[in-house]
Design a protein around this motif. Structure first.
Motif, PDB file in Angstrom:
ATOM      1  N   ARG A  25       0.844  -1.196   0.000  1.00 52.32           N
ATOM      2  CA  ARG A  25       0.000   0.000   0.000  1.00 52.32           C
ATOM      3  C   ARG A  25       0.872   1.235   0.000  1.00 52.32           C
ATOM      4  O   ARG A  25       1.882   1.304   0.689  1.00 52.32           O
ATOM      5  N   THR A  46       2.751   0.876  -5.323  1.00 52.10           N
ATOM      6  CA  THR A  46       1.906  -0.220  -4.858  1.00 52.10           C
ATOM      7  C   THR A  46       2.178  -1.503  -5.660  1.00 52.10           C
ATOM      8  O   THR A  46       2.122  -1.506  -6.894  1.00 52.10           O
ATOM      9  N   VAL A  85       2.465  -1.806  11.617  1.00 49.93           N
ATOM     10  CA  VAL A  85       1.130  -1.372  11.200  1.00 49.93           C
ATOM     11  C   VAL A  85       0.176  -1.446  12.386  1.00 49.93           C
ATOM     12  O   VAL A  85       0.157  -2.430  13.132  1.00 49.93           O
ATOM     13  N   GLU A  97       2.827   7.578   2.897  1.00 51.93           N
ATOM     14  CA  GLU A  97       2.810   6.384   3.745  1.00 51.93           C
ATOM     15  C   GLU A  97       3.036   5.143   2.890  1.00 51.93           C
ATOM     16  O   GLU A  97       2.428   4.991   1.828  1.00 51.93           O
ATOM     17  N   GLU A  99       3.223   0.821   3.200  1.00 48.78           N
ATOM     18  CA  GLU A  99       2.934  -0.344   4.034  1.00 48.78           C
ATOM     19  C   GLU A  99       3.508  -1.583   3.364  1.00 48.78           C
ATOM     20  O   GLU A  99       3.333  -1.791   2.161  1.00 48.78           O
ATOM     21  N   THR A 100       4.230  -2.404   4.132  1.00 45.23           N
ATOM     22  CA  THR A 100       4.948  -3.544   3.573  1.00 45.23           C
ATOM     23  C   THR A 100       4.222  -4.870   3.809  1.00 45.23           C
ATOM     24  O   THR A 100       3.296  -4.967   4.622  1.00 45.23           O
ATOM     25  N   TRP A 104       4.796  -3.706   8.353  1.00 43.01           N
ATOM     26  CA  TRP A 104       5.385  -2.444   8.798  1.00 43.01           C
ATOM     27  C   TRP A 104       4.893  -1.307   7.916  1.00 43.01           C
ATOM     28  O   TRP A 104       4.494  -1.520   6.759  1.00 43.01           O
ATOM     29  N   ARG A 105       4.918  -0.119   8.478  1.00 44.06           N
ATOM     30  CA  ARG A 105       4.587   1.082   7.721  1.00 44.06           C
ATOM     31  C   ARG A 105       5.699   2.109   7.903  1.00 44.06           C
ATOM     32  O   ARG A 105       6.311   2.206   8.973  1.00 44.06           O
TER      33      ARG A 105
END
Length: 287
Positions: A25, A46, A85, A97, A99-100, A104-105
């Motif tokens: 994300r 993304t 997250v 931002e 997100e993985t 994690w973010r």
């Protein structure tokens, strides 16, 4: 503004957290920072996997498996913060931002919005308008006495100004130039063309040692800068001259260890303004 050691520290933190991970994300919460964000930024990020990182001067390059690189510049107050997250709400002034796939973010937080984000084809990184024409990296083996001497030859500007010129050497900023010149016993007012020779032989290792020690300490936290885990840097506690006007320099021959003047003519570290920036130096030892 974060300088090379701070940017290197942030880059290493991002590499540890993001390299090899897929970005599930990506959210851009505003259309611009210092400059407009590139069209399609979130869509390009993304689903891409982060393959590697590189620092060039004060810029971070995050390379993706789709052939694009994300250029990040922290600006005056930018921070990259990593956390699991769902641990916290969105940080104020968080403009980007990520997100993985491992939960994690990473957020790009920049209250003043002097930072920037751009997309570059990875194979064209060095042709980007912000990177093209930059000088050598001071921590590379290729940055030698001969290279610096050639860059300074004929320059009639003060050595302090010459070292801040990103075409002469990439990534140096005000703090670390002051510290390196002190270690090399060179006055910031000395004209650059007079430095090649014995002084350059002292200056190159002084630059490398100063930067290496600062990176080991996690950089210097004076205002907004923190590492990606939120911790402060600690090199500010090791400054020899920066921000120490009127105080003795290490091993000062003119001021006794207790702070009392051993020589009434010695006023300690001096502060002057050069090109709108404060320079700190010891007039007794830096010539």
């Amino acid at each position: 503004m974060p300088e090379l050691p701070e940017v290197e520290t942030v880059m290493r933190g991002l590499r540890q957290r993001l390299q090899g991970r897929m970005l599930l994300r990506a959210v851009a919460r505003r259309p611009d920072m210092r400059w407009p964000l590139p069209p399609g930024l979130a869509a390009t990020l993304t689903g891409a996997r982060v393959t590697s990182f590189r620092r060039r001067a004060k810029y971070i390059l995050m390379r993706l498996d789709n052939g694009w690189s994300v250029l990040l510049h922290l600006g005056m107050s930018g921070r990259m913060l990593a956390e699991p997250v769902g641990r916290n709400a969105i940080t104020l002034h968080e403009h980007l931002e990520l997100e993985t796939d491992d939960g994690w973010r990473v957020g790009f937080v920049d209250p003043r919005r002097f930072g920037s984000v751009d997309l570059i084809e990875t194979e064209r990184e060095d042709r980007h308008r912000l990177l093209a024409g930059l000088g050598p990296e001071p921590l590379d083996e290729s940055f030698s006495t001969a290279v610096l001497a050639a860059a300074l030859a004929g320059k009639k500007t003060p050595i302090k100004a010459a070292l801040l010129d990103q075409k002469v050497v990439a990534g140096l900023g005000n703090i670390y130039v002051c510290e390196a010149l002190f270690r090399a016993a060179i006055s910031p007012q000395r004209l650059a063309y007079t430095v090649p020779g014995a002084r350059t032989k002292r200056l190159v290792p002084a630059i490398k040692q100063t930067l290496t020690e600062a990176i080991t300490a996690g950089g210097s936290s004076l205002r907004d800068y923190v590492q990606t885990n939120g911790e402060l840097g600690y090199f500010q506690h090791a400054f020899n001259v920066y921000g120490r006007e009127g105080r003795p320099c290490p091993g000062c021959p003119g001021i006794a260890s207790g702070g009392a003047p051993a020589d009434p003519s010695c006023s300690g570290i001096r502060r002057i303004v050069q090109s709108g920036r404060s320079s700190f130096y010891c007039p007794r030892t830096q010539r």
